[in-house]
Write a protein that holds these residues in place. Structure first.
Motif, short mmCIF file in Angstrom:
data_model
loop_
_atom_site.label_atom_id
_atom_site.label_comp_id
_atom_site.label_asym_id
_atom_site.label_seq_id
_atom_site.Cartn_x
_atom_site.Cartn_y
_atom_site.Cartn_z
N LYS A 293 8.86 28.75 43.39
CA LYS A 293 7.67 29.53 43.05
C LYS A 293 6.57 28.67 42.42
O LYS A 293 5.45 29.10 42.29
CB LYS A 293 8.03 30.65 42.09
N GLY A 294 6.90 27.48 41.99
CA GLY A 294 5.93 26.62 41.32
C GLY A 294 6.38 26.32 39.90
O GLY A 294 7.35 26.88 39.40
N LYS A 295 5.66 25.42 39.26
CA LYS A 295 6.01 24.99 37.90
C LYS A 295 5.84 26.12 36.90
O LYS A 295 4.79 26.73 36.82
CB LYS A 295 5.06 23.87 37.48
N PRO A 296 6.88 26.37 36.08
CA PRO A 296 6.69 27.35 35.01
C PRO A 296 5.88 26.74 33.87
O PRO A 296 5.96 25.56 33.62
CB PRO A 296 8.12 27.66 34.57
N LYS A 297 5.12 27.59 33.20
CA LYS A 297 4.33 27.12 32.07
C LYS A 297 4.73 27.93 30.85
O LYS A 297 4.73 29.15 30.88
CB LYS A 297 2.85 27.29 32.36
N ASN A 298 5.06 27.23 29.81
CA ASN A 298 5.42 27.89 28.56
C ASN A 298 4.51 27.30 27.48
O ASN A 298 4.83 26.28 26.88
CB ASN A 298 6.90 27.67 28.23
N TRP A 299 3.39 27.95 27.26
CA TRP A 299 2.39 27.44 26.33
C TRP A 299 2.90 27.49 24.90
O TRP A 299 2.53 26.64 24.08
CB TRP A 299 1.09 28.22 26.47
N ILE A 300 3.74 28.46 24.59
CA ILE A 300 4.25 28.56 23.21
C ILE A 300 5.14 27.36 22.90
O ILE A 300 4.98 26.71 21.87
CB ILE A 300 5.02 29.89 23.02
N ALA A 301 6.08 27.06 23.80
CA ALA A 301 6.97 25.91 23.59
C ALA A 301 6.17 24.61 23.53
O ALA A 301 6.43 23.75 22.69
CB ALA A 301 8.01 25.83 24.68
N GLY A 302 5.19 24.47 24.41
CA GLY A 302 4.35 23.27 24.40
C GLY A 302 3.58 23.13 23.10
O GLY A 302 3.47 22.03 22.54
N SER A 303 3.08 24.25 22.60
CA SER A 303 2.34 24.22 21.33
C SER A 303 3.25 23.85 20.17
O SER A 303 2.86 23.07 19.30
CB SER A 303 1.71 25.59 21.06
N ILE A 304 4.47 24.38 20.17
CA ILE A 304 5.42 24.06 19.10
C ILE A 304 5.74 22.57 19.11
O ILE A 304 5.78 21.93 18.05
CB ILE A 304 6.69 24.92 19.23
N ILE A 305 5.96 22.02 20.29
CA ILE A 305 6.26 20.58 20.40
C ILE A 305 5.10 19.75 19.86
O ILE A 305 5.31 18.81 19.09
CB ILE A 305 6.58 20.20 21.86
N LEU A 306 3.88 20.12 20.23
CA LEU A 306 2.72 19.37 19.75
C LEU A 306 2.57 19.49 18.23
O LEU A 306 2.24 18.51 17.56
CB LEU A 306 1.45 19.85 20.45
N VAL A 307 2.82 20.66 17.67
CA VAL A 307 2.73 20.84 16.23
C VAL A 307 3.77 19.98 15.52
O VAL A 307 3.48 19.33 14.50
CB VAL A 307 2.88 22.33 15.83
N ILE A 308 4.99 19.96 16.05
CA ILE A 308 6.05 19.13 15.44
C ILE A 308 5.64 17.66 15.45
O ILE A 308 5.77 16.97 14.44
CB ILE A 308 7.40 19.36 16.16
N TRP A 309 5.16 17.16 16.59
CA TRP A 309 4.75 15.76 16.66
C TRP A 309 3.58 15.49 15.72
O TRP A 309 3.51 14.43 15.10
CB TRP A 309 4.38 15.37 18.09
N PHE A 310 2.67 16.45 15.59
CA PHE A 310 1.53 16.29 14.68
C PHE A 310 2.01 16.21 13.23
O PHE A 310 1.54 15.38 12.45
CB PHE A 310 0.55 17.45 14.89
N LEU A 311 2.97 17.06 12.86
CA LEU A 311 3.51 17.04 11.50
C LEU A 311 4.24 15.72 11.22
O LEU A 311 4.13 15.17 10.11
CB LEU A 311 4.44 18.23 11.27
N LEU B 99 3.51 12.85 12.61
CA LEU B 99 2.44 11.86 12.47
C LEU B 99 1.81 11.93 11.08
O LEU B 99 1.59 10.91 10.44
CB LEU B 99 1.38 12.07 13.55
N ILE B 100 1.54 13.13 10.60
CA ILE B 100 0.97 13.29 9.26
C ILE B 100 1.93 12.75 8.21
O ILE B 100 1.51 12.05 7.28
CB ILE B 100 0.64 14.78 8.97
N TRP B 101 3.21 13.05 8.34
CA TRP B 101 4.22 12.56 7.39
C TRP B 101 4.26 11.03 7.39
O TRP B 101 4.29 10.41 6.33
CB TRP B 101 5.59 13.14 7.75
N LEU C 154 1.83 8.94 8.31
CA LEU C 154 0.59 8.45 7.70
C LEU C 154 0.61 8.63 6.18
O LEU C 154 0.15 7.74 5.46
CB LEU C 154 -0.62 9.16 8.31
N LYS C 155 1.16 9.73 5.74
CA LYS C 155 1.27 9.96 4.30
C LYS C 155 2.17 8.91 3.65
O LYS C 155 1.86 8.41 2.58
CB LYS C 155 1.81 11.36 4.05
N MET C 156 3.27 8.58 4.30
CA MET C 156 4.20 7.59 3.79
C MET C 156 3.56 6.18 3.73
O MET C 156 3.82 5.41 2.83
CB MET C 156 5.48 7.54 4.62
N ILE C 157 2.73 5.90 4.71
CA ILE C 157 2.09 4.57 4.78
C ILE C 157 0.97 4.43 3.75
O ILE C 157 0.90 3.45 3.03
CB ILE C 157 1.55 4.30 6.20
#
Length: 125
Positions: free
Chosen positions: A95-113, A115-117, A119-122
């Motif tokens: 049927k085509g590629k499934p898109k799960n925007w919620i899961a993608g957003s959660i992954i990006l938020v985790i990676w962003f957090l 990165l912030i951690w 940078l804070k440590m450095i």
């Protein structure tokens, strides 16, 4: 040789969808669900453990870590669940590629957090 690589890559893609469907199944043990979620999130994540711009090493995680994680996760999941999920994954892929925007957003938020951690440590020792 190119066709073999292409077939192998399609198999990996199908197995990622199988794992994506399997982690939702109640017959899968909790430890397999946790590991499977990590493998699927890493495979779908736009951010790699080793960035792709690093020569040779950048693609090693895609060539070694993802298939190894898929293999281990599939071994943890009951065979009957895998069989059912393979049929569903085949349907999804047709049927085509499934898109799960919620899961993608959660992954990006985790990676962003993370990165912030870092940078804070450095900068704020």
């Amino acid at each position: 040789m190119f066709n073999q690589i292409k077939t192998w890559a399609k198999g990996l893609k199908k197995n990622i969808y199988v794992l994506y469907l399997a982690y939702k199944d109640p017959r899968v043990p909790w430890y397999a669900k946790v590991f499977t979620i990590c493998v699927v999130a890493y495979a779908f994540s736009p951010i790699d453990l080793i960035p792709d711009f690093i020569p040779i090493l950048g693609y090693l995680d895609d060539i070694i870590l993802v298939p190894l994680g898929i293999m281990l996760a599939l071994k943890m999941i009951p065979k009957d669940v895998i069989a059912e999920c393979e049929m569903k994954a085949q349907e999804m892929m047709s049927k085509g590629k499934p898109k799960n925007w919620i899961a993608g957003s959660i992954i990006l938020v985790i990676w962003f957090l993370i990165l912030i951690w870092i940078l804070k440590m450095i900068y704020f020792r």
